[in-house]
Design an enzyme around this catalytic site. Structure first.
Site, PDB file in Angstrom:
ATOM      1  N   CYS A 151       0.951  -1.316   0.102  1.00 19.61           N
ATOM      2  CA  CYS A 151      -0.001   0.210  -0.144  1.00 19.61           C
ATOM      3  C   CYS A 151       0.888   1.206  -0.036  1.00 19.61           C
ATOM      4  O   CYS A 151       0.280   2.329  -0.190  1.00 19.61           O
ATOM      5  CB  CYS A 151      -1.108  -0.053   1.178  1.00 19.61           C
ATOM      6  SG  CYS A 151      -1.865  -1.399   1.293  1.00 19.61           S
ATOM      7  N   HIS A 171      -9.538   2.588  -1.515  1.00 23.43           N
ATOM      8  CA  HIS A 171      -8.292   2.435  -1.287  1.00 23.43           C
ATOM      9  C   HIS A 171      -7.577   1.312  -2.740  1.00 23.43           C
ATOM     10  O   HIS A 171      -7.512   0.335  -2.205  1.00 23.43           O
ATOM     11  CB  HIS A 171      -7.811   1.780   0.087  1.00 23.43           C
ATOM     12  CG  HIS A 171      -6.352   1.242   0.405  1.00 23.43           C
ATOM     13  ND1 HIS A 171      -5.410   2.080  -0.330  1.00 23.43           N
ATOM     14  CD2 HIS A 171      -6.045   0.007   0.897  1.00 23.43           C
ATOM     15  CE1 HIS A 171      -4.160   1.095   0.147  1.00 23.43           C
ATOM     16  NE2 HIS A 171      -4.661   0.042   0.783  1.00 23.43           N
ATOM     17  N   CYS A 188       0.508   2.453   6.071  1.00 23.77           N
ATOM     18  CA  CYS A 188       0.770   1.198   6.553  1.00 23.77           C
ATOM     19  C   CYS A 188       0.705   0.434   5.465  1.00 23.77           C
ATOM     20  O   CYS A 188       0.001   0.695   4.461  1.00 23.77           O
ATOM     21  CB  CYS A 188      -0.106   0.685   7.700  1.00 23.77           C
ATOM     22  SG  CYS A 188      -1.990   0.554   7.235  1.00 23.77           S
TER      23      CYS A 188
HETATM   24  C1  LIG Z   1     -14.407  -5.930   4.494  1.00 22.10           C
HETATM   25  C2  LIG Z   1     -14.493  -6.359   3.137  1.00 22.10           C
HETATM   26  C3  LIG Z   1     -14.453  -8.000   3.152  1.00 22.10           C
HETATM   27  C4  LIG Z   1     -16.241  -6.124   2.969  1.00 22.10           C
HETATM   28  O1  LIG Z   1     -16.577  -6.466   1.525  1.00 22.10           O
HETATM   29  P1  LIG Z   1     -17.949  -6.639   1.043  1.00 22.10           P
HETATM   30  O2  LIG Z   1     -18.878  -7.516   1.684  1.00 22.10           O
HETATM   31  O3  LIG Z   1     -18.025  -6.717  -0.447  1.00 22.10           O
HETATM   32  O4  LIG Z   1     -18.543  -4.899   1.368  1.00 22.10           O
HETATM   33  P2  LIG Z   1     -19.820  -4.362   1.004  1.00 22.10           P
HETATM   34  O5  LIG Z   1     -19.620  -2.992   0.603  1.00 22.10           O
HETATM   35  O6  LIG Z   1     -20.830  -5.292   0.172  1.00 22.10           O
HETATM   36  O7  LIG Z   1     -20.643  -4.044   2.467  1.00 22.10           O
HETATM   37  C5  LIG Z   1     -21.213  -5.291   3.157  1.00 22.10           C
HETATM   38  C6  LIG Z   1     -22.490  -4.638   3.834  1.00 22.10           C
HETATM   39  O8  LIG Z   1     -22.257  -3.620   4.748  1.00 22.10           O
HETATM   40  C7  LIG Z   1     -23.034  -2.481   4.405  1.00 22.10           C
HETATM   41  N1  LIG Z   1     -22.128  -1.281   4.719  1.00 22.10           N
HETATM   42  C8  LIG Z   1     -20.784  -1.195   4.496  1.00 22.10           C
HETATM   43  N2  LIG Z   1     -20.234   0.078   4.993  1.00 22.10           N
HETATM   44  C9  LIG Z   1     -21.519   0.558   5.467  1.00 22.10           C
HETATM   45  C10 LIG Z   1     -21.690   1.807   6.057  1.00 22.10           C
HETATM   46  N3  LIG Z   1     -20.641   2.776   6.037  1.00 22.10           N
HETATM   47  N4  LIG Z   1     -22.757   2.093   6.512  1.00 22.10           N
HETATM   48  C11 LIG Z   1     -23.785   1.232   6.590  1.00 22.10           C
HETATM   49  N5  LIG Z   1     -23.409   0.200   5.899  1.00 22.10           N
HETATM   50  C12 LIG Z   1     -22.415  -0.285   5.397  1.00 22.10           C
HETATM   51  C13 LIG Z   1     -23.376  -2.623   2.945  1.00 22.10           C
HETATM   52  O9  LIG Z   1     -24.105  -2.167   2.659  1.00 22.10           O
HETATM   53  C14 LIG Z   1     -23.376  -4.006   2.737  1.00 22.10           C
HETATM   54  O10 LIG Z   1     -24.833  -4.124   3.296  1.00 22.10           O
HETATM   55  P3  LIG Z   1     -25.597  -5.281   2.338  1.00 22.10           P
HETATM   56  O11 LIG Z   1     -24.957  -6.757   2.823  1.00 22.10           O
HETATM   57  O12 LIG Z   1     -26.803  -5.287   3.186  1.00 22.10           O
HETATM   58  O13 LIG Z   1     -25.734  -5.178   1.067  1.00 22.10           O
HETATM   59  C15 LIG Z   1     -13.638  -5.696   2.158  1.00 22.10           C
HETATM   60  O14 LIG Z   1     -13.926  -4.406   1.868  1.00 22.10           O
HETATM   61  C16 LIG Z   1     -12.389  -5.975   2.449  1.00 22.10           C
HETATM   62  O15 LIG Z   1     -11.917  -7.022   2.294  1.00 22.10           O
HETATM   63  N6  LIG Z   1     -11.850  -4.771   2.970  1.00 22.10           N
HETATM   64  C17 LIG Z   1     -10.541  -4.994   3.406  1.00 22.10           C
HETATM   65  C18 LIG Z   1      -9.464  -4.628   2.200  1.00 22.10           C
HETATM   66  C19 LIG Z   1      -8.061  -4.910   2.572  1.00 22.10           C
HETATM   67  O16 LIG Z   1      -7.648  -5.641   3.333  1.00 22.10           O
HETATM   68  N7  LIG Z   1      -7.013  -3.729   2.331  1.00 22.10           N
HETATM   69  C20 LIG Z   1      -5.689  -3.915   2.783  1.00 22.10           C
HETATM   70  C21 LIG Z   1      -5.383  -2.865   3.635  1.00 22.10           C
HETATM   71  S1  LIG Z   1      -3.946  -2.836   3.909  1.00 22.10           S
END
Ligand SMILES: CC(C)(COP(=O)(O)OP(=O)(O)OC[C@H]1O[C@@H](n2cnc3c(N)ncnc32)[C@H](O)[C@@H]1OP(=O)(O)O)[C@@H](O)C(=O)NCCC(=O)NCCS
Length: 427
Positions: A89, A383, A413
């Protein structure tokens, strides 16, 4: 020798949840768009660019050197070399740092640095057994021989092998590692959700106010060019603490606190900055948005707390810049997870951590989580791994211009236990 590196301006595509606006585009498509428009908006002669340096974390197997492909695909002079950096990242931060070093050595005076990522277009691999069968078939002389190469293939060998967001050493995903940090540092679910809410509210307010017009371009989507993308599509202006608190934990379903709401989402996008020597910028009559004062990269043991790299990089960058944390007016910390930002801040303020982990007698200093990321962060904006560093450097410089503050800080990070810290200054 040139004295300082000037950041003339920065630009990014709107960021989009993977599989949405840019589902049919590649990281290269996005990178080309950002670079073309950056040159256009800067008004510089494309011939003056001497190198393109780009970050990219999940490269295309067909064109892995995305930086050179950007040169060849944008109509830039073909004599401009380009190279690609993979530092998880912090890739775009390393691209900016390395390009800056080339400028301060006097080897170049004008470089485009940045990064691009498409998580809609990740290479899906065959299993090792399937790969061996394909290789065997390609060498066989007869049809029978070609078919024979597949005779040991079983249904399980047909399963696709996608790149994981997991550490090769610990086997834990980023989310699982952040979960471990939340538990060890006692970062509550409520504190994480509050921080995520702040990210969304600020990103929504900044977008509505037009704050991003200088740093976010408009994308007209090929191939039909009928859809216009003007803003990031991950920001939830209407999210509430109550909604966030109801989301189920993702990485530890039973005892966890990390949810889709307080994590950065999987994102597509690109960002780029135009760097020049201070002398060249002056000669061209350009007004830089900021200058790079110092930077530092560091790493910690991935088996400890994986995403604490910024804690190790920050004191070094501060020392190199000769600045104290209290003198910094604009602080932007990459939000991989709310739990990671809050853990970084906790360790930065801890005397015990300073003594035990950093070999220092005093803590780095206190950071107020409500005082950072004034226009939102990666949780709300998204991101795209390779691009984030260039987004944040641009945002900090523009904030310095808007607020009149002199010093800005970027921390990021990164996987592998790594961290980046960059000090920027307005004048
Ligand atoms: C966390 C993660 C698994 C979620 O993925 P996802 O399931 O596709 O996420 P979604 O956007 O579909 O959100 C899941 C649910 O939460 C809800 N939601 C997400 N953010 C929300 C918010 N801010 N407020 C309200 N609801 C929210 C969505 O509407 C969705 O609801 P639904 O299932 O009823 O449709 C994915 O984003 C991820 O892997 N993130 C980490 C990435 C990472 O590791 N990055 C490296 C960093 S170093």
């Amino acid at each position: 020798m040139p004295s300082r590196v000037a950041i003339i301006r920065g630009l990014r595509t709107p960021f989009a949840k993977s599989g949405t606006h840019y589902a049919r585009l590649t990281a290269l498509d996005l990178g080309k768009m950002a670079v073309m428009e950056l040159i256009e908006r800067s008004g510089i002669d494309p011939k003056s660019v001497q190198e393109v340096v780009f970050g990219n974390v999940i490269p295309s197997v067909k064109a892995p050197n995305i930086a050179r492909e950007i040169v060849l695909g944008t109509g830039l002079p073909r004599s401009i070399p380009g190279f690609t950096i993979g530092k998880a990242c912090a890739s775009a931060n390393q691209a900016i740092a390395t390009a800056s070093d080339m400028i301060t050595r006097g080897y170049a005076d004008t470089i485009i640095a940045g990064g691009s990522e498409s998580l809609s277009d990740v290479p899906i691999l065959f299993s090792r057994k399937m790969t061996e069968a394909f290789m065997g078939a390609s060498k066989a002389k007869s049809v029978v021989g070609k078919l024979g190469a597949f005779k040991k293939i079983r249904p399980k060998d047909l399963a696709p092998d996608a790149p994981a967001i997991a550490e090769s050493t610990t086997g834990l995903t980023m989310g699982e590692s952040a979960e471990k940090m939340a538990k060890e540092n006692h970062i509550s679910r409520e504190a994480q959700d509050r921080f995520a809410l702040q990210s969304h509210k600020r990103a929504a307010a900044a977008t509505a106010s037009g704050r991003f017009k200088d740093e976010v371009m408009t994308v007209v989507l090929p191939p039909s060019f009928e859809t216009v993308v003007e803003t990031d599509n991950l920001i939830r202006a209407d999210t509430t603490l109550e909604q966030l608190s109801k989301l189920k934990p993702v990485f530890d379903r039973k005892y966890g606190t990390i949810t889709a709401g307080n994590s950065s989402p999987l994102t597509d996008g690109a960002a780029a900055v135009l760097l020049m020597s201070e002398e060249k910028a002056k000669a061209e009559g350009l007004k830089p948005i900021g200058y790079l004062k110092s930077y530092a990269f560091a790493a910690t043991d991935p088996f400890d707390q994986l995403l604490q790299g910024p804690v190790f990089a920050l004191p070094v960058a501060l020392e190199r810049a000769g600045i104290a944390l209290k003198d910094i007016g604009v602080i932007e910390m990459h939000e991989a997870f709310a739990a990671q930002v809050l853990s970084n801040i906790q360790w930065m303020g801890s005397k015990k951590i300073a003594e035990e982990k950093l070999g220092r007698s005093e803590p780095i200093g206190d950071i107020d989580p409500t005082a950072i990321n004034r226009t939102g962060g990666s949780i709300a904006l998204g991101h795209p791994f390779g691009a984030t560093g260039a987004r944040i450097v641009t945002t900090v410089c523009n904030e310095l211009q808007l607020t009149g503050e002199q010093y800005g800080l970027v921390t990021v990070c990164a996987a592998g236990g790594m961290g980046a810290a960059m000090m920027l200054e307005r004048e």
